[in-house]
Design an enzyme around this catalytic site. Sequence first.
Site, short mmCIF file in Angstrom:
data_model
loop_
_atom_site.label_atom_id
_atom_site.label_comp_id
_atom_site.label_asym_id
_atom_site.label_seq_id
_atom_site.Cartn_x
_atom_site.Cartn_y
_atom_site.Cartn_z
N ASP A 1 32.49 38.19 37.38
CA ASP A 1 33.51 39.18 37.03
C ASP A 1 34.86 38.62 37.48
O ASP A 1 35.15 38.58 38.67
CB ASP A 1 33.15 40.50 37.74
N CYS B 1 36.65 51.98 43.91
CA CYS B 1 35.46 51.75 43.09
C CYS B 1 34.54 50.72 43.72
O CYS B 1 33.89 49.95 43.02
CB CYS B 1 35.81 51.30 41.68
N HIS C 1 32.79 45.68 42.39
CA HIS C 1 33.36 46.88 41.77
C HIS C 1 32.20 47.64 41.14
O HIS C 1 31.24 47.02 40.69
CB HIS C 1 34.33 46.40 40.69
N LYS D 1 45.26 43.28 33.74
CA LYS D 1 45.52 42.76 35.08
C LYS D 1 46.31 41.45 35.03
O LYS D 1 46.67 40.89 36.06
CB LYS D 1 44.20 42.55 35.83
N GLN E 1 39.68 40.35 38.82
CA GLN E 1 40.70 40.23 39.87
C GLN E 1 41.19 38.80 40.05
O GLN E 1 42.23 38.57 40.65
CB GLN E 1 40.13 40.71 41.20
C1 LIG Z 1 36.62 43.34 40.25
C2 LIG Z 1 36.76 44.30 39.12
N1 LIG Z 1 35.78 44.40 38.20
C3 LIG Z 1 35.89 45.23 37.15
C4 LIG Z 1 36.97 46.04 36.95
C5 LIG Z 1 37.01 46.96 35.78
O1 LIG Z 1 37.95 46.54 34.86
P1 LIG Z 1 38.27 47.43 33.57
O2 LIG Z 1 38.52 48.81 34.09
O3 LIG Z 1 39.48 46.80 32.98
O4 LIG Z 1 37.08 47.38 32.68
C6 LIG Z 1 38.02 45.96 37.87
C7 LIG Z 1 39.21 46.82 37.70
O5 LIG Z 1 39.63 47.55 38.56
C8 LIG Z 1 37.91 45.09 38.97
O6 LIG Z 1 38.88 45.01 39.89
#
Ligand SMILES: Cc1ncc(COP(=O)(O)O)c(C=O)c1O
Lengths: 140, 404
Positions: free
Chosen positions: B198, B362, B121, B224, B201
């Site tokens: 991270d 993203c 992401h 999430k 997900q």
């Molecule tokens: C794999 C991953 N990393 C990071 C994020 C970012 O999360 P947040 O917007 O809650 O900071 C997301 C959210 O879409 C994600 O799917």
Amino acid sequence: MKIKEIQEEIIDEFAMFEDWMQRYEYMIELGKSLPLIDEQFKTDDYIIKGCQSKVWVHAKLDGNKLIFTADSDAIITKGIIAVLIRAFSNQTPQDIIDADTAFIDEIGLKEHLSPTRANGLVSMVKQIKLYAIAYQTQLN
Amino acid sequence: MFNVEKIRKDFPILNRKVNGNPLVYFDNAATSQTPLVVINSIVDYYSNYNANIHRGVHALSQEATDKYEQARIKIQKHFNAAKAHEIIFTSGTTHAINLVANGFSSLLNKGDEVVVSAMEHHSNIVPWQMLCERTGAILKVIPINQEGELLIDIYQDLLSEKTKLVFCNHVSNALGTINPIEKIISEAHQVGAAVLIDGAQAAPHIVANVEELDVDFYTVSAHKVCGPTGVGVLYGKEDWLNKLPPYQGGGEMIAEVTFEKTTYAELPHKFEAGTPNICGGIAFGTALDYMNAIGFDAIALYENELLRYATKKLLEIDGLKIYGTAKHKTGVISFNIEGLHPYDIGSILDKLGIAVRTGHHCAQPIMDFYKIPGTVRASFSFYNTKEEIDILVQGVIRAKNMLQ
Ligand SMILES: Cc1ncc(COP(=O)(O)O)c(C=O)c1O
């Protein structure tokens, strides 16, 4: 025809549709029939990058009128472009500067012109206005 | 027993209509919906004990502080962290990653290397690019194959004694791939590199055991996992958190302030400057309780069933291609239909009351890899049903007929 009159004509046309399906089918048809932008202008110089779909816009002056051509990789976006071009192309820069875009709301396509859609259309409207301002200065 | 009809009653939003149709919510990978118990815990906080924490001697402040710290302990237990102060409340995964990336600014030197996967992401790319710009460190990328799996052999070749950090998602948001993080972590540790996973997900589907994984940093967003938006956590090993400098300065994060010198508070407060999202943290704890009561094993089993059913049904549509066909994946289906743009399909599905995500999710590098502008992504949660998948399939067929 003046921009205002064209917009009213478009609103009348869309009023005939009974539901969103018919509206969308019409948009898709418009999108398919939109004359394509000249390939030489389908470059990064003319691109408006939305997160969702891309839009290319090109403007040229023909006499005292501005002619727009545009394209998109998404067909519904292209349909809306066709509507915008019908309203704004072949008009004087000053008329384009003075025109408003509220008719898009009235024909039930507002959601596509919301900045959150990030489909390049909001920027396209801005770009049309910017071209008009630029060419107006040139004409003066 | 896992009973989806009963579970659906816990989610008020599932009763609403969108564009005249019952909502079919398949954008769970972006944000999950909120069960009534979590909504109630938010209402309870503001109705009964709203106060600033760690500061007041009065009863409300004490109650709020206790509940907030209890939530931290719930989260600690859930992820099996050794200590509660290894759980840092943040505004979400993005904030957590930035906190670590910023901290490493003072620990990296020119020529050091950091390794990222090709399926991240943007949240797990951009902060590290900024870090590399600041420090002169070099970013290396683990490539993926057509199925959307990391090429672990190449990963091993990328590692050397120059590698200081590896960051990778546990589960890919765009493809649903579950990455072999055990291997990623152990290989990195062999060359002495720290690892950030991270978990944004993964958290809704898999319970990460941070002790067992021996991971250095793990990040989660509450929104999430049935919690509220704007809150999440960074898990960090105590040693690392002590080594990293504070991220933001302010109240709450100090021990003593004079104009000559300020000393920082102990963990976790060192990283929690300012008034946090108190209510959000508490509701996050409630959300984990809720999901644990259903059981993550039951959730994973059911979601896998939905994934298999949807994959089969969608593939029956002529010209439909799924991106991300890893052997191990969560309930995420990213797809396109030949000749059609994802935006067009998504716009028509929206009119039918079906919420999917369209675009690059993203994760532009993945789209560049497949040479596509984006995909339509349907992502499933334990409150979705096979009937809803049938509605999606019918919707996609309808969109296809309209657009072609
Ligand atoms: C794999 C991953 N990393 C990071 C994020 C970012 O999360 P947040 O917007 O809650 O900071 C997301 C959210 O879409 C994600 O799917």
